[in-house]
Design an enzyme around this catalytic site. Structure first.
Site, short mmCIF file in Angstrom:
data_model
loop_
_atom_site.label_atom_id
_atom_site.label_comp_id
_atom_site.label_asym_id
_atom_site.label_seq_id
_atom_site.Cartn_x
_atom_site.Cartn_y
_atom_site.Cartn_z
N ASP A 164 0.83 -1.19 0.00
CA ASP A 164 0.00 0.00 0.00
C ASP A 164 0.87 1.25 0.00
OD1 ASP A 164 -2.19 1.61 0.14
OD2 ASP A 164 -3.03 0.71 1.95
N ASP A 165 0.85 1.99 -1.09
CA ASP A 165 1.62 3.24 -1.20
C ASP A 165 3.13 3.03 -1.17
OD1 ASP A 165 -0.97 4.17 -0.92
OD2 ASP A 165 -0.52 5.66 0.62
N CYS A 177 -5.75 4.24 -3.53
CA CYS A 177 -6.11 2.90 -3.06
C CYS A 177 -7.36 2.21 -3.63
CB CYS A 177 -6.26 2.93 -1.54
SG CYS A 177 -4.89 3.65 -0.65
N LYS A 180 -5.93 -5.75 3.87
CA LYS A 180 -6.85 -4.63 3.60
C LYS A 180 -7.83 -4.99 2.49
CE LYS A 180 -6.29 0.01 1.54
NZ LYS A 180 -5.48 1.24 1.59
N HIS A 194 -11.19 -2.72 1.57
CA HIS A 194 -11.46 -1.41 0.97
C HIS A 194 -12.30 -1.48 -0.31
CE1 HIS A 194 -9.70 2.90 0.36
NE2 HIS A 194 -10.80 2.88 1.09
N HIS A 248 1.57 2.11 4.19
CA HIS A 248 0.60 3.22 4.26
C HIS A 248 0.59 3.78 5.69
CE1 HIS A 248 -3.35 5.19 4.22
NE2 HIS A 248 -3.41 5.02 2.91
N ASN A 254 -0.43 1.81 -5.67
CA ASN A 254 -0.24 3.15 -6.28
C ASN A 254 1.15 3.62 -5.89
OD1 ASN A 254 -2.54 3.73 -3.84
ND2 ASN A 254 -0.58 4.80 -3.64
N LYS A 313 1.82 9.78 -4.99
CA LYS A 313 0.50 9.15 -4.92
C LYS A 313 -0.59 10.15 -5.27
CE LYS A 313 -2.71 7.37 -1.44
NZ LYS A 313 -2.88 6.85 -0.09
#
Ligand code: CA
Length: 497
Positions: free
Chosen positions: A42-43, A82, A141, A143, A242, A301, A318
């Site tokens: 994540d990120d 995300c 995650k 989402h 993240h 991302n 991002k």
């Protein structure tokens, strides 16, 4: 003569042994579908892994896999943040074509609303694999909708361990206390980052640092599949690195030379993830599944440079359509099929994973399913440029305008909001420093026109960030559509500058 004959016999025998060997291996592989493990970070920044040349973060476990597989240097995700990026991964379609170009709201009462999730008529990738007998597991995650009908167990996952929201705090002893305090105080809405984790809909009391917990659960899923003699599909969606930036001391201690506070915590978070992947690899080896497991590693991302990430040499962060927003670190590892040490420089998209997994597992395309991506088999096995004349797109809605990009071959056109359109050779100029728009105005116009045509496939979003965002919508496509694609006017403005 006699000698020659016996030599030929020996040679013939040797050749037949070799060919027998390869012939004998084939049917086994056909009968044994490959396991698939997707590790989604994540990120994570482009330069935050050793295999992409990080100057300060070490990722020995990831590097071993990357260097023994294929590293993709031009891998894109379908969206620069995300939720929509993950929706694209699961549906195989651009989020704009499904009506989900915005993140779900993190307010838990709204997130439970019945329309806040990826439409259930879009068949998710795991569902197709589940039908072929795969044991399917989502860890981490989600989402993609918190209401019951959007739950991972309803979308094709036999097993789910993690959290439904857009992120999570990392230390259970801390967030569980915060959560208990809020419950005791009678709070009606509690931020999803401190909610208890769950296992198939049942609340669990996690005790480990979240990244370690997710690695543990992925390893458990591998064991469950092995015990049941089933091929597996594991979607391991780490929330690391993240925010919130929270790392274990021993992981930060690996980086004594990093002085910047955020960067140090971030490095520790990435290192924890790397450690976890090492444990998962160990489990794959212990269960004799390492060779026949396709491991795909990527980020959802680009890295957020306000929170410790580094996208060098890419420009941007991002959320935008500079390369740093949606070009991500990626590799594929599969010892049984892929040669080691390959670098694939042509563009690919996270949208390609759905059709590629169907192809490699010989699973059926769900009825009436539309896919935007491509089967990467020829890229993996033959190094072929699978996009050639096709474009990879990115559109990010802001308040009243859009960031837009399209990549085709070496070239990319992009614009940020009200700035002019620009053209770059992102193979040679990864940092998007030299605008080629003046030199090739026709090419730029053609590429911008292609993006405008593609937006015909957009549908109206199912939710917005605010009522104002909804008001700014135009023609069912996007805010400020006409001005966004007025390439001539913007080019003239740019020339005057
Ligand atoms: Ca993200």
């Amino acid at each position: 003569m006699k000698k020659m004959k016996s030599f030929n016999i020996v040679l013939g025998l040797a050749l037949s042994i070799v060919s027998c060997g390869s012939r004998a291996a084939e049917p086994v592989k056909k009968k044994t579908p490959p396991n698939i493990l997707v590790v989604l970070c994540d990120d994570l920044g482009y330069a935050d892994v050793g295999f992409n040349g990080s100057p300060d973060i070490i990722t020995p476990e990831l590097d071993k896999l990357a260097n023994n597989g294929t590293i993709f240097t031009s891998a894109y995700v379908a969206h620069s943040f995300c939720g929509p990026s993950r929706a694209a991964l699961m549906t195989g379609r651009y989020p704009h074509q499904v009506g989900v170009p915005f993140n779900l709201h993190s307010n838990s009462s709204e997130a439970d609303a019945d329309n806040m999730g990826i439409p259930t008529n879009e068949v998710f990738m795991p569902k197709a694999l589940q039908k072929e007998g795969y044991y399917t597991s989502a860890i981490g995650k989600w989402h993609l909708g918190a209401a019951p009908k959007f739950h991972p167990n309803k979308r094709g996952f036999d097993n789910f361990y993690g959290f439904l929201g857009g992120g999570h705090n990392y230390f259970p002893s801390k967030y569980q206390k915060q959560y208990a305090n809020q419950v005791n105080a009678g709070a009606k809405v509690i931020r999803d980052y401190i909610l208890p984790l769950e296992h198939n809909g049942k609340e669990v009391k996690e005790t480990e640092y979240i990244t370690d917990a997710l690695s543990r659960e992925a390893a458990n899923s591998i064991k469950v599949a092995a015990k049941n003699k089933k091929p597996f599909f594991i979607y391991l969606a780490y929330n690391a690195p993240h925010v919130p930036l929270e790392a274990k001391k021993e992981d930060m201690d690996v980086f004594p030379e990093i002085k910047d506070k955020d960067r140090k915590i971030y490095a520790g978070m990435v290192y924890a993830l790397d450690r976890g992947v090492g444990k998962i690899v160990q489990t794959l080896k212990e269960t004799n599944q390492f060779d026949n497991t396709i491991i795909v590693f990527l980020s959802d991302n680009g890295g957020n440079f306000d929170h410790g990430a580094n996208n060098y040499p890419l420009k941007g962060t991002k959320g935008d359509t500079w390369e740093g927003g949606f070009r991500v670190p990626m590799f594929v590892h599969w010892p049984a099929k892929i040669q080691r040490g390959q670098i694939y420089k042509y563009p690919v998209s996270a949208l390609d994973l759905y059709p590629t997994f169907l192809s490699l597992s010989k699973a059926k395309l769900p009825k009436n399913k539309t896919l935007a991506g491509k089967d990467l088999s020829k890229a993996l096995f033959e190094g072929e440029d699978v996009y050639k004349e096709d474009m990879i797109y990115a559109v990010r809605y802001r308040h009243g305008y859009c960031d837009v990009a399209g990549r085709k071959g070496n070239l990319k056109v992009t614009r940020m909001g009200n700035e002019p359109w620009l053209l770059f050779d992102v193979e040679k100029d990864m940092g998007e420093k030299k605008n080629l728009g003046y030199r090739y105005p026709d090419k730029m116009k053609e590429m911008v026109g292609e993006i405008a045509n593609w937006t015909q496939s957009f549908v109206k979003p199912l939710w917005y960030y605010s009522a104002m965002d909804e008001l700014l919508w135009e023609e069912g496509r996007m805010p400020n559509f006409k001005e966004t694609f007025e390439v001539n006017k913007l080019n003239q403005t740019a020339s005057k500058k």
